[in-house]
Design an enzyme around this catalytic site. Structure first.
Site, PDB file in Angstrom:
ATOM      1  N   CYS A  36     -42.651  61.271  15.281  1.00 55.98           N
ATOM      2  CA  CYS A  36     -43.821  60.464  14.908  1.00 55.98           C
ATOM      3  C   CYS A  36     -43.973  59.254  15.819  1.00 55.98           C
ATOM      4  O   CYS A  36     -45.090  58.848  16.133  1.00 55.98           O
ATOM      5  CB  CYS A  36     -43.726  60.061  13.435  1.00 55.98           C
ATOM      6  SG  CYS A  36     -43.800  61.513  12.333  1.00 55.98           S
ATOM      7  N   CYS A  43     -39.906  58.521  12.674  1.00 51.69           N
ATOM      8  CA  CYS A  43     -38.822  59.282  13.281  1.00 51.69           C
ATOM      9  C   CYS A  43     -39.152  59.428  14.768  1.00 51.69           C
ATOM     10  O   CYS A  43     -40.198  58.958  15.238  1.00 51.69           O
ATOM     11  CB  CYS A  43     -38.701  60.659  12.613  1.00 51.69           C
ATOM     12  SG  CYS A  43     -40.098  61.758  13.004  1.00 51.69           S
ATOM     13  N   GLU A  79     -47.017  61.144   8.770  1.00 51.73           N
ATOM     14  CA  GLU A  79     -47.748  60.489   9.854  1.00 51.73           C
ATOM     15  C   GLU A  79     -48.561  61.498  10.658  1.00 51.73           C
ATOM     16  O   GLU A  79     -49.712  61.234  11.020  1.00 51.73           O
ATOM     17  CB  GLU A  79     -46.781  59.751  10.793  1.00 51.73           C
ATOM     18  CG  GLU A  79     -46.005  58.631  10.139  1.00 51.73           C
ATOM     19  CD  GLU A  79     -44.666  59.070   9.572  1.00 51.73           C
ATOM     20  OE1 GLU A  79     -43.788  58.206   9.431  1.00 51.73           O
ATOM     21  OE2 GLU A  79     -44.480  60.266   9.256  1.00 51.73           O
TER      22      GLU A  79
END
Length: 172
Positions: free
Chosen positions: A100, A97, A64
């Site tokens: 991100c 996560c 990302e």
């Protein structure tokens, strides 16, 4: 390289991202995650990113983060929701996560589409960090819409492929 594909459906965009994640495993160039930024209206591909944590020895090189960085460079801005720019969707092979998740509003993403769940990543040993328990609501409060579990079975299968290939779990 020019990509000629029909990205008009969320499933087609997710299939593309899943393909990138599989290629990342196949070529041993990183972890089992991939992401891409698309123009929400035309579905034009703006940028791609694959997980490069292990080969780069850099814990922040998540798919990302790479896709967001390249989108910002391509559009010549640090804020993807600036006036005059296309509305941007981040398509990720897995839910974000903690890191991100934080980058999504900072980058100016207006829609997030996810494949596998954080639980799918945890099932093979990845620690996704202390993400807010109501993370979707938190993004929606910032006018970022979210779609989850798009092609989840196929996205989760990539994680299993990585586990079966004994890919390194770098934060488990």
């Amino acid at each position: 390289m020019r990509i000629h594909a029909d990205f008009s459906s969320p499933e087609a965009r997710m299939d593309f991202v899943i393909h990138l994640a599989k290629q990342n495993i196949k070529h041993q160039t990183g972890g089992p995650f991939a992401a891409a930024v698309f123009d929400m209206d035309s579905h034009r591909l703006i940028s791609v990113g694959v997980n490069m944590v292990v080969p780069s020895n850099c814990s922040s090189n998540h798919a990302e983060m790479i896709a967001l960085m390249f989108a910002q460079q391509t559009l010549h801005t640090f804020t993807l929701n600036s006036e005059g720019l296309p509305r941007c969707e981040l398509v990720s092979s897995c839910e974000p996560c903690a890191m991100c998740f934080g980058a999504i509003p900072w980058a100016g993403i207006q829609h997030l589409t996810c494949g596998a769940t954080a639980e799918d990543a945890k099932a093979i040993g990845f620690d996704e960090g202390p993400r807010h328990p109501n993370w979707i609501t938190e993004l929606e409060k910032r006018d970022i819409s979210v779609s989850t579990e798009i092609n989840r079975e196929q996205a989760s299968a990539v994680l299993q492929l990585y586990k079966n290939d004994k890919g390194p779990i770098y934060n488990g």
